[in-house]
Design a protein around this motif. Structure first.
Motif, PDB file in Angstrom:
ATOM      1  N   ASP A  83       5.967   6.642  -8.067  1.00 33.91           N
ATOM      2  CA  ASP A  83       5.549   6.501  -6.672  1.00 33.91           C
ATOM      3  C   ASP A  83       4.267   7.272  -6.384  1.00 33.91           C
ATOM      4  N   ASP A  84       4.080   8.424  -7.055  1.00 35.11           N
ATOM      5  CA  ASP A  84       2.917   9.268  -6.799  1.00 35.11           C
ATOM      6  C   ASP A  84       1.605   8.632  -7.238  1.00 35.11           C
ATOM      7  N   CYS A  85       1.684   7.571  -8.023  1.00 34.91           N
ATOM      8  CA  CYS A  85       0.469   6.907  -8.497  1.00 34.91           C
ATOM      9  C   CYS A  85      -0.150   5.997  -7.438  1.00 34.91           C
ATOM     10  N   PHE A  86       0.593   5.713  -6.375  1.00 37.97           N
ATOM     11  CA  PHE A  86       0.153   4.758  -5.357  1.00 37.97           C
ATOM     12  C   PHE A  86       0.144   5.425  -3.975  1.00 37.97           C
ATOM     13  N   ARG A  87      -0.760   4.977  -3.108  1.00 34.60           N
ATOM     14  CA  ARG A  87      -0.787   5.476  -1.738  1.00 34.60           C
ATOM     15  C   ARG A  87      -1.141   4.327  -0.799  1.00 34.60           C
ATOM     16  N   LEU A  88      -0.333   4.140   0.235  1.00 35.37           N
ATOM     17  CA  LEU A  88      -0.586   3.126   1.263  1.00 35.37           C
ATOM     18  C   LEU A  88      -1.503   3.719   2.315  1.00 35.37           C
ATOM     19  N   GLU A  89      -2.624   3.075   2.583  1.00 37.52           N
ATOM     20  CA  GLU A  89      -3.604   3.564   3.540  1.00 37.52           C
ATOM     21  C   GLU A  89      -3.904   2.517   4.605  1.00 37.52           C
ATOM     22  N   THR A  90      -4.331   3.003   5.765  1.00 39.18           N
ATOM     23  CA  THR A  90      -4.856   2.143   6.823  1.00 39.18           C
ATOM     24  C   THR A  90      -6.367   2.319   6.870  1.00 39.18           C
ATOM     25  N   ALA A  91      -7.089   1.216   6.944  1.00 40.35           N
ATOM     26  CA  ALA A  91      -8.555   1.261   6.942  1.00 40.35           C
ATOM     27  C   ALA A  91      -9.090   0.273   7.965  1.00 40.35           C
ATOM     28  N   ASP A  92     -10.376   0.430   8.289  1.00 38.21           N
ATOM     29  CA  ASP A  92     -11.026  -0.519   9.195  1.00 38.21           C
ATOM     30  C   ASP A  92     -11.118  -1.884   8.524  1.00 38.21           C
ATOM     31  N   LEU A  93     -11.000  -2.924   9.326  1.00 37.16           N
ATOM     32  CA  LEU A  93     -11.145  -4.270   8.808  1.00 37.16           C
ATOM     33  C   LEU A  93     -12.572  -4.435   8.290  1.00 37.16           C
ATOM     34  N   PRO A  94     -12.743  -4.881   7.044  1.00 34.00           N
ATOM     35  CA  PRO A  94     -14.097  -4.999   6.497  1.00 34.00           C
ATOM     36  C   PRO A  94     -14.875  -6.133   7.154  1.00 34.00           C
ATOM     37  N   TRP A 127      -4.773  -5.215  -3.730  1.00 34.46           N
ATOM     38  CA  TRP A 127      -3.502  -4.886  -3.081  1.00 34.46           C
ATOM     39  C   TRP A 127      -3.806  -4.542  -1.625  1.00 34.46           C
ATOM     40  N   ALA A 128      -4.005  -5.547  -0.819  1.00 33.77           N
ATOM     41  CA  ALA A 128      -4.426  -5.334   0.566  1.00 33.77           C
ATOM     42  C   ALA A 128      -4.069  -6.554   1.390  1.00 33.77           C
ATOM     43  N   ASP A 129      -3.890  -6.336   2.702  1.00 37.14           N
ATOM     44  CA  ASP A 129      -3.534  -7.475   3.550  1.00 37.14           C
ATOM     45  C   ASP A 129      -4.759  -8.208   4.094  1.00 37.14           C
ATOM     46  N   HIS A 130      -5.962  -7.684   3.844  1.00 38.91           N
ATOM     47  CA  HIS A 130      -7.210  -8.370   4.123  1.00 38.91           C
ATOM     48  C   HIS A 130      -8.191  -8.009   3.010  1.00 38.91           C
ATOM     49  N   GLY A 131      -9.171  -8.855   2.790  1.00 42.56           N
ATOM     50  CA  GLY A 131     -10.150  -8.548   1.772  1.00 42.56           C
ATOM     51  C   GLY A 131     -11.431  -9.331   1.939  1.00 42.56           C
ATOM     52  N   VAL A 132     -12.515  -8.780   1.387  1.00 45.93           N
ATOM     53  CA  VAL A 132     -13.824  -9.415   1.393  1.00 45.93           C
ATOM     54  C   VAL A 132     -14.271  -9.616  -0.048  1.00 45.93           C
ATOM     55  N   GLN A 133     -14.814 -10.797  -0.322  1.00 48.71           N
ATOM     56  CA  GLN A 133     -15.380 -11.092  -1.635  1.00 48.71           C
ATOM     57  C   GLN A 133     -16.568 -12.034  -1.470  1.00 48.71           C
ATOM     58  N   PRO A 134     -17.514 -11.993  -2.410  1.00 55.22           N
ATOM     59  CA  PRO A 134     -18.562 -13.017  -2.409  1.00 55.22           C
ATOM     60  C   PRO A 134     -17.935 -14.395  -2.599  1.00 55.22           C
ATOM     61  N   ALA A 135     -18.361 -15.337  -1.801  1.00 55.74           N
ATOM     62  CA  ALA A 135     -17.788 -16.685  -1.884  1.00 55.74           C
ATOM     63  C   ALA A 135     -17.960 -17.278  -3.280  1.00 55.74           C
ATOM     64  N   LYS A 136     -19.044 -16.922  -3.978  1.00 56.45           N
ATOM     65  CA  LYS A 136     -19.298 -17.488  -5.308  1.00 56.45           C
ATOM     66  C   LYS A 136     -18.285 -17.005  -6.337  1.00 56.45           C
ATOM     67  N   HIS A 137     -17.543 -15.941  -6.011  1.00 57.11           N
ATOM     68  CA  HIS A 137     -16.523 -15.426  -6.919  1.00 57.11           C
ATOM     69  C   HIS A 137     -15.131 -15.940  -6.557  1.00 57.11           C
TER      70      HIS A 137
END
Length: 338
Positions: free
Chosen positions: A16-27, A95-105
């Motif tokens: 469990d110590d290897c992982f941490r759940l965080e809250t961040a601003d929506l990218p 591992w996130a409920d939202h994400g940003v990626q280049p469309a070409k990828h």
């Protein structure tokens, strides 16, 4: 948004110590990028290797960075002409409920092909890995014998079904009686061996009983005693396709891991074996061919699949640890939205 980051590098089995759940601003997506709300994210054994700070075929995840994962999500903002809002995009959103990626990828998922989760399993990276490895390196011939470990997982089950359709005798290896039944009854294998409690010698004898004519093709997903049992049974001009070694990912040791290199090298020479490493990234240009061939077979039921769905991002670490111990049944995905 929420994400899970790598909090510490594991010493052996992740905790469990290897992982941490965080809250961040929506990218915010930049030029040529898309923002998605993740519907499903994939859990796969290769992720264990990315947690270690060692040289490999891909860079490790850095401490504090989002755990890497393939995912599929609904586009909620697009700065690319290739995607519009509401499209489903497949990409490395982590591992996130939202994400940003280049469309070409990323690539677009057609909802007519079925549930978005299929883009992460039977019609995603695992299914494509199996298909690309078998078609590029398997040189399958009717009447031959193929063995595959992790037989009910998304890679192993696809390998077995493709080989069976090519006219081979297909023998799986899986953990537990229920998975062995699934390999035969759901995926159509000729036989399946329970690896639990067996060392390399016991695996060899079990495999010998189910492979009386030896083994022509071994699709390697697991390493460990299964590999130790297979090697002495490989036929002349046999092919070994090395896809994964999950038995050793947490640093476990066994008699096969300690096999002298000279002995293995001699087996390759004497039997003129072909040992081929497989990374699906080497074959991505063949994805349209994969979809054209396998997509209709999935739709018709000719290719079967099983999904193991965990609910909620917070449950991803526990599901991942279970995966590494063979606690999943079928393709492991985490449902986030949709």
């Amino acid at each position: 948004m929420q994400r899970i980051v790598l909090a510490a590098r594991p010493q052996g089995e992740p905790t469990d110590d290897c992982f941490r759940l965080e809250t961040a601003d929506l990218p915010e997506p930049g030029e040529g990028e898309i923002l998605v709300e993740t519907a499903y994210m994939s859990l796969d054994p290769y992720m264990r290797g990315r947690m270690d700070d060692v040289k490999s075929y891909a860079a490790p995840v850095q401490i504090g960075d989002t755990m890497e994962a393939g995912a599929i999500g609904r586009v909620i903002k697009s700065n690319s002409p290739d995607f519009k809002e509401g499209d489903y995009a497949v990409g490395r959103f982590g591992w996130a409920d939202h994400g940003v990626q280049p469309a070409k990828h990323c690539y677009k998922w057609d909802p007519a092909m079925g549930s978005p989760s299929l883009a992460l399993g039977v019609l995603g990276m695992p299914g494509f890995t199996a298909w690309s490895g078998i078609t590029a390196y398997g040189k399958l011939k009717a009447g031959e014998t193929l063995v595959v470990g992790a037989a009910t997982g998304p890679v192993g089950s696809m390998v077995g079904q493709l080989a069976k359709q090519a006219g081979l005798r297909v023998v799986g290896v899986a953990g537990g009686a229920e998975k062995c039944r699934m390999a035969v009854e759901t995926f159509g294998f000729d036989a399946c061996i329970d690896h639990r409690g067996k060392d390399a010698k016991a695996m060899r004898e079990a495999l010998r009983a189910e492979c009386p004519d030896g083994i022509d093709v071994y699709f390697e997903n697991v390493g460990g005693p299964t590999l130790g049992g297979v090697l002495p049974l490989m036929n002349l001009y046999g092919r070994i396709i090395v896809c994964g070694m999950i038995a050793w990912y947490n640093g476990q040791d066994d008699e096969t891991a300690a096999l002298p290199l000279g002995k293995f090298w001699r087996q390759i020479l004497v039997n003129r074996l072909t040992v081929q490493g497989l990374l699906q990234t080497d074959h991505v240009k063949r994805m349209p061919e994969f979809f054209a061939e396998v997509g209709p077979k999935v739709a018709s039921g000719e290719i079967a699949y099983v999904e193991d769905v965990a609910e909620g991002l917070e449950n991803a670490p526990a599901a991942f640890r279970a995966l590494l111990k063979g606690g999943n049944t079928g393709k492991m995905v985490v449902k986030l939205h949709g």
